[in-house]
Structure formats: C-alpha cells, structure tokens
Design a protein around this motif. Structure first.
Motif, PDB file in Angstrom:
ATOM      1  N   UNK A  28       0.831  -1.206   0.000  1.00 36.71           N
ATOM      2  CA  UNK A  28       0.000   0.000   0.000  1.00 36.71           C
ATOM      3  C   UNK A  28       0.866   1.259   0.000  1.00 36.71           C
ATOM      4  N   UNK A  29       1.961   1.253   0.780  1.00 35.26           N
ATOM      5  CA  UNK A  29       2.866   2.401   0.785  1.00 35.26           C
ATOM      6  C   UNK A  29       3.462   2.620  -0.609  1.00 35.26           C
ATOM      7  N   UNK A  30       3.904   1.544  -1.242  1.00 32.23           N
ATOM      8  CA  UNK A  30       4.497   1.655  -2.578  1.00 32.23           C
ATOM      9  C   UNK A  30       3.460   2.085  -3.609  1.00 32.23           C
ATOM     10  N   UNK A  31       2.227   1.594  -3.455  1.00 28.60           N
ATOM     11  CA  UNK A  31       1.162   1.982  -4.375  1.00 28.60           C
ATOM     12  C   UNK A  31       0.859   3.476  -4.249  1.00 28.60           C
ATOM     13  N   UNK A  32       0.860   3.998  -3.018  1.00 29.05           N
ATOM     14  CA  UNK A  32       0.652   5.429  -2.827  1.00 29.05           C
ATOM     15  C   UNK A  32       1.755   6.249  -3.471  1.00 29.05           C
ATOM     16  N   UNK A  33       3.010   5.789  -3.343  1.00 29.71           N
ATOM     17  CA  UNK A  33       4.125   6.496  -3.969  1.00 29.71           C
ATOM     18  C   UNK A  33       4.008   6.451  -5.493  1.00 29.71           C
ATOM     19  N   UNK A  34       3.593   5.306  -6.033  1.00 29.07           N
ATOM     20  CA  UNK A  34       3.394   5.192  -7.479  1.00 29.07           C
ATOM     21  C   UNK A  34       2.334   6.179  -7.963  1.00 29.07           C
ATOM     22  N   UNK A  35       1.223   6.281  -7.228  1.00 29.73           N
ATOM     23  CA  UNK A  35       0.170   7.219  -7.617  1.00 29.73           C
ATOM     24  C   UNK A  35       0.671   8.661  -7.590  1.00 29.73           C
ATOM     25  N   UNK A  36       1.430   9.011  -6.555  1.00 29.58           N
ATOM     26  CA  UNK A  36       1.967  10.366  -6.472  1.00 29.58           C
ATOM     27  C   UNK A  36       2.886  10.661  -7.654  1.00 29.58           C
ATOM     28  N   UNK A  37       3.763   9.718  -7.992  1.00 25.56           N
ATOM     29  CA  UNK A  37       4.671   9.912  -9.126  1.00 25.56           C
ATOM     30  C   UNK A  37       3.894  10.064 -10.432  1.00 25.56           C
ATOM     31  N   UNK A  38       2.837   9.263 -10.597  1.00 20.54           N
ATOM     32  CA  UNK A  38       2.035   9.377 -11.817  1.00 20.54           C
ATOM     33  C   UNK A  38       1.374  10.747 -11.910  1.00 20.54           C
TER      34      UNK A  38
END
Length: 330
Positions: A28-38
């Motif tokens: 979930x932490x990595x998914x949140x970071x991915x969304x922010x980068x996108x």
C-alpha cells in the motif's frame, strides 16, 4: 517482463496478480508512492504539451507581424523559464521527500516483534522454513508461503546458487536474493486470500517457472496450518501406500528429499513431508494431482527442461503406488 506479468497476469491468486491491488501495508505504501509519481509526472507532461502548443500558436500568430524588440521578446522567456525551473525543483523535492518517507515506513516494521521465516532460493524453486515460536526449531516446506493476516513477517532471504529476486506484487516490493548474503524483507499482510510470488531476476532457463503460492490466512488458520506442518508424516496402513513409501524411502527419492517420520533425509531437494497439501508442484509448473506427480518424477526434463531432478524409472504399477503415496502426504 516481470513488471508486465505482475500488472497483467491473474496467476494462482484469488484477485489480480498486480502491484495495483495492494493487500498489505508495504504494498500500500508503494502503491501510494506510485500514484503520487504518476500525478506529478502526468501534470508535468501536460504542462510541457500545453506550453508547446502555446509556443506554436504564438509563432503562427506573429508570422506576419513586426518582430518584437529585444527586451520585449526576452522578458516573457526569462519569466517562463524561471517559473518552469521552480516547478521542476518543487516536483523533485516532493517526490524525494515522499520516497524518503516511504522508505522509513517500510523499515519501521522491523522495530516490532515479527514472525521469522527463512526463504532460500534455488534453481528453480523456493525452500521455506518457519521458526516454531514454541520450540525455536525450523519447520520446513517448499514453494508455498503461509502468512497470518495482520501480523508482520520478517523474511530472511538467501540464495543457494545464483542471484534471484523475491517479489509478491500484492504484498510488498521486490528484493534481490544474493548468494552469501542475507537480505531482510518485512511483510504485513491485511487481506485474506491467495497471492502469487515470482522470481523477478533472470536466474536461468526455467526462471519463469519459479513461482511461490502465498496464502494470507486468519491467525487461527495459520496457527493450525503451522502445527500440522510441524508434525511428522503418518505411517500408511493401506498396502498400496505402504508400497509407495517403501519405494520412496529405499529408492532414489530419499537421496534428495526429506519426509519427516521416515528414514528419507535428503537435503538437496524440497521437503516432501506434507507435499500433498500444496497447490502446485515443480515450482508452480504443474497443479497438484496424482497424474502430475507421476509425470513429474518419471520424466521431469520433459516438463521443466534443465531441472536438476533426475528421472525415476519405475514400472507403471510401482509408479502409481509412489504417486499415490506422495499425494497422500498431507
């Protein structure tokens, strides 16, 4: 290719085998970071296209107009470049800060008491061992990882031969598994279900057939499963199963495999004490059933070329007895 598989393939799990469907804290932490980068990169890309379109429009509009003076033409350019540089710096600071905070959150689980699991990568299968909380002894299985929901598991990752990479996309990020080194990976699963792990580093001919079935279970189910795995194999009373056990213990199988409760104590291959409970065999190459078991030990090279497992040559009746015995080991 591994990333594409993790996003698109359903695998052997209940839901999508994907980094876009997090089922644990670390994922979930990595998914949140991915969304922010996108979002940040998407906004930057949209602005680039917008400024490009604006520049083209201004060029066409001024084609027949008198050229502006030096001060008039340079001032908007300087302002625009300054604003753009500031926006880029702000975006980089935001992404760097977010990445730092996610790294800290991934490491934070190590401060708490965790279930200790040792995973050894081989060409091309996974040896999985759990430390028994009561006795401190290691309980071994293979190619299947059980985790209790809501509790952090600390994985000690080692490699027996070449560099591998451990990755369960729904539960955590990937981590290299390197010979001679122990790497730690913490996983805190939240959603009960079956998930699929991969080796994400090319490790030889059968790299794609090095899967790991991962079960996130309620705590009481996990405790019952671990207690069952700690038990030795029962002694068969059926004559056919007894013949299969005799073939296993006194044949070539015992040189490479362990069945606790019998004299078979080979260590080069997977522990088969409870092999009949597993969802697949041969590192995820085949579903678990009697026919696949028999086909696997009679001609493993045909099913998984390059495997180190030798063929077991048996007449049909004895091959059937051995397959029945292996399927019975639950």
């Amino acid at each position: 290719m591994a990333l594409l598989a993790a996003i698109l393939l359903p695998g052997a799990c209940d839901g999508p085998h994907s980094v876009l469907d997090p089922a644990g804290d670390q994922a979930a932490h990595l998914h949140g970071l991915l969304n922010l980068m996108l979002w940040v990169c998407g906004i930057m890309y949209a602005l680039v296209l917008g400024f490009l379109a604006w520049a083209l429009w201004r060029t066409i509009r001024r084609r027949d107009a008198a050229p502006p003076g030096p001060d008039e033409s340079q001032r908007p350019l300087r302002i625009g470049l300054g604003a753009w540089a500031g926006l880029v710096v702000a975006g980089l600071i935001l992404l760097s800060t977010a990445s730092f905070l996610v790294d800290r959150s991934l490491a934070a689980a190590r401060e708490h008491e965790a279930l200790s699991i040792r995973i050894t990568a081989h060409q091309w299968w996974w040896r999985v061992a759990y430390r028994d909380p009561a006795s401190g002894e290691w309980i071994e299985t293979a190619n299947e990882l059980y985790l209790p929901a809501g509790r952090t598991a600390r994985l000690e990752l080692v490699a027996e031969d070449v560099i591998h990479s451990f990755w369960v996309p729904n539960l955590s990020g990937k981590l290299d598994v390197i010979p001679g080194r122990t790497n730690l990976l913490d996983i805190t699963p939240r959603r009960v279900g079956w998930y699929r792990g991969n080796c994400a580093e090319f490790c030889g001919l059968q790299h794609t057939l090095m899967a790991l079935d991962v079960r996130v279970a309620p705590p009481e189910e996990f405790s019952a499963w671990l207690a069952a795995q700690a038990a030795s194999a029962s002694q068969p009373s059926d004559p056919v199963l007894a013949r299969g056990q005799d073939l296993f213990v006194n044949g070539t199988c015992a040189a490479c495999h362990v069945v606790r409760g019998t004299p078979a104590d080979g260590r080069s291959g997977p522990d088969l004490t409870h092999v009949g409970t597993r969802r697949s065999i041969a590192g995820g190459a085949l579903p678990m059933n009697r026919g696949n078991l028999q086909g696997w030990f009679l001609n493993p090279e045909a099913l998984k070329p390059g495997t180190l497992m030798p063929a077991v040559v048996l007449p049909s009746q004895e091959a059937d007895a051995l397959a029945r015995y292996l399927e019975w080991l639950k």
